[in-house]
Enzyme design. Structure first.
Site, PDB file in Angstrom:
ATOM      1  CB  VAL A 133      -1.221   6.210  -3.943  1.00 29.51           C
ATOM      2  CG1 VAL A 133      -1.431   6.354  -5.506  1.00 29.51           C
ATOM      3  CG2 VAL A 133      -0.831   7.476  -3.117  1.00 29.51           C
ATOM      4  CB  THR A 156      -0.965   0.197   1.196  1.00 23.29           C
ATOM      5  OG1 THR A 156      -1.737  -0.967   1.118  1.00 23.29           O
ATOM      6  CG2 THR A 156      -2.102   1.055   1.201  1.00 23.29           C
ATOM      7  CE1 TYR A 157       5.050   1.623  -3.444  1.00 24.57           C
ATOM      8  CE2 TYR A 157       3.277   0.068  -4.068  1.00 24.57           C
ATOM      9  CZ  TYR A 157       4.759   0.518  -3.865  1.00 24.57           C
ATOM     10  OH  TYR A 157       5.832  -0.541  -4.186  1.00 24.57           O
ATOM     11  CE1 TYR A 158      -1.531   5.064   3.825  1.00 23.81           C
ATOM     12  CE2 TYR A 158       0.293   3.336   3.370  1.00 23.81           C
ATOM     13  CZ  TYR A 158      -0.881   3.594   3.921  1.00 23.81           C
ATOM     14  OH  TYR A 158      -1.813   2.620   4.487  1.00 23.81           O
TER      15      TYR A 158
END
Length: 183
Positions: free
Chosen positions: A103, A33-35
């Site tokens: 994101v 999980t990208y931020y």
């Protein structure tokens, strides 16, 4: 630490060559999980911040990883800082409380293979993208990077990789979503 990494598009034949030639380590299931930073656009600075949940052999591991900008024009080599997490949901909650925005989550199945001391190959089947091969080595010395890139590229070329990719899975998925009008 500097992660020296090359990635290429793979086929069933390339997957089989790796399986035949190198020592299997394990199969893993990744949810990355990208931020996005609240004050800095990581797509412009070529940085990444993610929480990875990795499952294998009945085990569970989670890590927060920062990846700095790529440091050369031919590979995905970059500074990487990774720390283990005991509670990824709480860490995600902290990030979101600080204004970071989720994101996208990239899901993949990864098979890892031992090439030689310090070099690992990953066979990735990425949801929504297909098959890829990654090869990586770690170093602390910038002066080692060009020689490592040449060595890793030679291994992938020998396995039949013809098309290399510098973009991350996140970038490829976001581009694909944009092309399909979903972003």
């Amino acid at each position: 630490m500097i992660e020296v990494e090359l990635k290429g598009y793979a086929s069933d034949e390339i997957f089989q060559r790796v399986r035949d030639e190198f020592e299997f380590i394990r199969k893993e299931y990744h949810e990355d999980t990208y931020y996005q930073h609240p004050c800095r656009d990581f797509s412009e600075t070529d940085e990444a911040l993610r929480i990875r949940i990795r499952r294998f052999n009945g085990h569970f591991e989670a890590f927060m990883t920062y990846k700095g900008p790529k440091i050369d024009e031919h590979s995905k080599t970059r500074k990487e800082i990774e720390v283990p997490l005991s509670d990824p949901d709480k860490h995600a909650e902290i990030l979101e409380s600080l204004g970071f925005v989720e994101v996208l989550t990239v899901s993949k199945v990864r098979e890892k293979y031992y090439v030689e001391k310090g070099i690992i190959i990953a066979l990735d089947e990425v949801e929504g993208l297909g098959k890829f091969i990654e090869i990586e080595a770690m170093t602390e010395r910038n002066e080692d990077v060009p020689q490592l890139i040449d060595k890793l590229r030679a291994i992938l070329t020998e396995l039949g990789v013809e098309r290399f990719e510098r973009r991350s899975y996140l970038e490829l998925l976001l581009e694909k979503e944009g092309a399909n009008g979903e972003a």
